[in-house]
Every structure is written in C-alpha cells, then in structure tokens.
Motif scaffolding. Structure first.
Motif, PDB file in Angstrom:
ATOM      1  N   LYS A  18       2.063   1.749  -3.462  1.00  0.00           N
ATOM      2  CA  LYS A  18       0.953   2.211  -4.286  1.00  0.00           C
ATOM      3  C   LYS A  18       0.720   3.714  -4.081  1.00  0.00           C
ATOM      4  O   LYS A  18       0.445   4.445  -5.042  1.00  0.00           O
ATOM      5  N   LYS A  75     -10.407   6.391 -13.133  1.00  0.00           N
ATOM      6  CA  LYS A  75     -10.491   6.880 -11.755  1.00  0.00           C
ATOM      7  C   LYS A  75     -11.059   8.297 -11.757  1.00  0.00           C
ATOM      8  O   LYS A  75     -10.680   9.117 -12.578  1.00  0.00           O
ATOM      9  N   ILE A 102      -2.697   4.302 -13.303  1.00  0.00           N
ATOM     10  CA  ILE A 102      -3.708   4.515 -12.278  1.00  0.00           C
ATOM     11  C   ILE A 102      -5.065   3.985 -12.733  1.00  0.00           C
ATOM     12  O   ILE A 102      -5.932   3.705 -11.932  1.00  0.00           O
ATOM     13  N   VAL A 128      -6.994   0.886 -14.511  1.00  0.00           N
ATOM     14  CA  VAL A 128      -7.021  -0.459 -15.067  1.00  0.00           C
ATOM     15  C   VAL A 128      -8.481  -0.871 -15.113  1.00  0.00           C
ATOM     16  O   VAL A 128      -9.098  -1.081 -14.081  1.00  0.00           O
ATOM     17  N   GLN A 171       0.830  -1.208   0.000  1.00  0.00           N
ATOM     18  CA  GLN A 171       0.000   0.000   0.000  1.00  0.00           C
ATOM     19  C   GLN A 171       0.860   1.252   0.000  1.00  0.00           C
ATOM     20  O   GLN A 171       0.503   2.257  -0.616  1.00  0.00           O
TER      21      GLN A 171
END
Ligand code: UDP
Ligand code: UDP
Ligand code: UDP
Length: 123
Positions: free
Chosen positions: A7, A40, A34, A36, A4
C-alpha cells in the motif's frame, strides 16, 4: 490482500517522474486508487529510487506523530510532490493542488524485512 508495504508503494512511490505538471495530483490520486468513497486530504508522492526510500528505515530514528518509536527521517532531502485537496472539492470530484518540494521525509517502518509502511510527514 494488499500488504501495508504494498500500500505504501501504491500510495507514495513514483520514482520515474522528475518534473510534475499542474494536473499531476489530479491524475495520480485517481490512477493510484487513493480515493475510495472519500477524497484524501493530503498525499505525498516520492520521486526517488525505491532502494533510497527503503534505506530511510535505517536512517535517523525520530518519534512518530502517534508517539510510536519506529519512525525514521531521511538523512538527505528527497524530491517529493505534496497533493493537497482543494477546499471546494467534493467527492467524487477530488481536485488537488500540486506542490513540488525537496524535503526530508519521515516514514514509519515495520516488519522483517524492515520496510516503509506509512508516510508520517516531511520536514
Ligand atoms: N484515506 C482517505 N480516503 C480513503 C481511504 C483512505 O482519505 O478512501 C486516508 C485516511 O484518511 C487515512 C489514510 O488514507 O489517513 C490511510 O487509509 P486507511 O487507514 O483508511 O487505510 P487502511 O489501512 O485502513 O486500509
Ligand atoms: N500524508 C501524506 N503526506 C503528508 C502527511 C500525510 O501523504 O505530508 C498522508 C499519509 O498517507 C497519512 C495520511 O495522510 O497516513 C493521514 O495523515 P496523518 O498520519 O498526519 O494523520 P491525520 O492525523 O492527518 O489523520
Ligand atoms: N502506522 C503507524 N503509525 C501511524 C499510522 C500508521 O505505525 O501513525 C502503520 C500502521 O501499522 C498501518 C500502516 O502504518 O497499518 C499504514 O498506515 P496507513 O494505512 O495510514 O498508510 P499511509 O497512508 O500512511 O501510507
């Protein structure tokens, strides 16, 4: 597997950019992988040195949006860029509005070392 904390770095850190252009978000949202399978909606990039961003985990404790206690607000304003998905955008053509801002950031921190793992917002 990506942690995380890793990320967070990939999605939210861009310390070496100081001035952004109108196409910044379109490029960055692709290059940093960012999206997939979906576009977003909002993503923030932080243009400050990594140690300054990591230090936020030891600054003012504030409630997280999800009511967890481990969120922290930066004591100073930071250079950030908000990327907002354009209303008409459809995956895989994820087109973004680029907005440069100076705001305090709110991050969620976890682990040992206690580091940012989630971007909770800006104020
Ligand atoms: N997200 C997105 N599109 C993607 C992957 C993630 O919009 O292809 C957003 C999602 O809405 C979420 C955030 O990115 O709020 C974090 O991603 P997610 O929680 O899915 O990541 P995970 O930690 O589960 O891999
Ligand atoms: N996000 C961001 N900047 C913001 C607000 C949200 O980068 O100012 C990203 C962040 O990665 C977060 C995701 O968008 O995980 C989803 O936002 P939020 O946590 O607010 O959850 P929501 O309720 O919008 O799914
Ligand atoms: N997380 C959290 N509070 C939240 C959302 C996420 O503590 O409101 C933590 C959760 O443990 C998750 C990590 O932050 O594994 C990363 O969140 P996300 O995948 O949404 O990453 P972001 O896109 O926010 O960087």
């Amino acid at each position: 597997k990506e942690t995380q904390a890793e990320k967070f770095l990939r999605q939210h850190m861009d310390p070496d950019t100081s001035t952004v252009t109108a196409s910044y978000c379109n490029k960055m949202m692709k290059h940093q992988n960012i999206m997939v399978g979906d576009c977003k909606l909002v993503n923030t990039f932080i243009h400050e040195p990594l140690p300054d961003v990591q230090a936020v985990c030891f600054q003012g404790n504030v409630p997280c949006k999800n009511t967890k206690p481990n969120c922290h607000k930066s004591s100073s304003k930071m250079r950030i860029t908000d990327c907002h998905l354009k209303k008409e955008a459809k995956y895989p053509k994820c087109e973004y509005e680029t907005q440069q801002l100076r705001k305090s950031i709110i991050v969620t921190c976890e682990g040992n070392p206690y580091v940012p793992v989630h971007f909770n917002g800006s104020v």
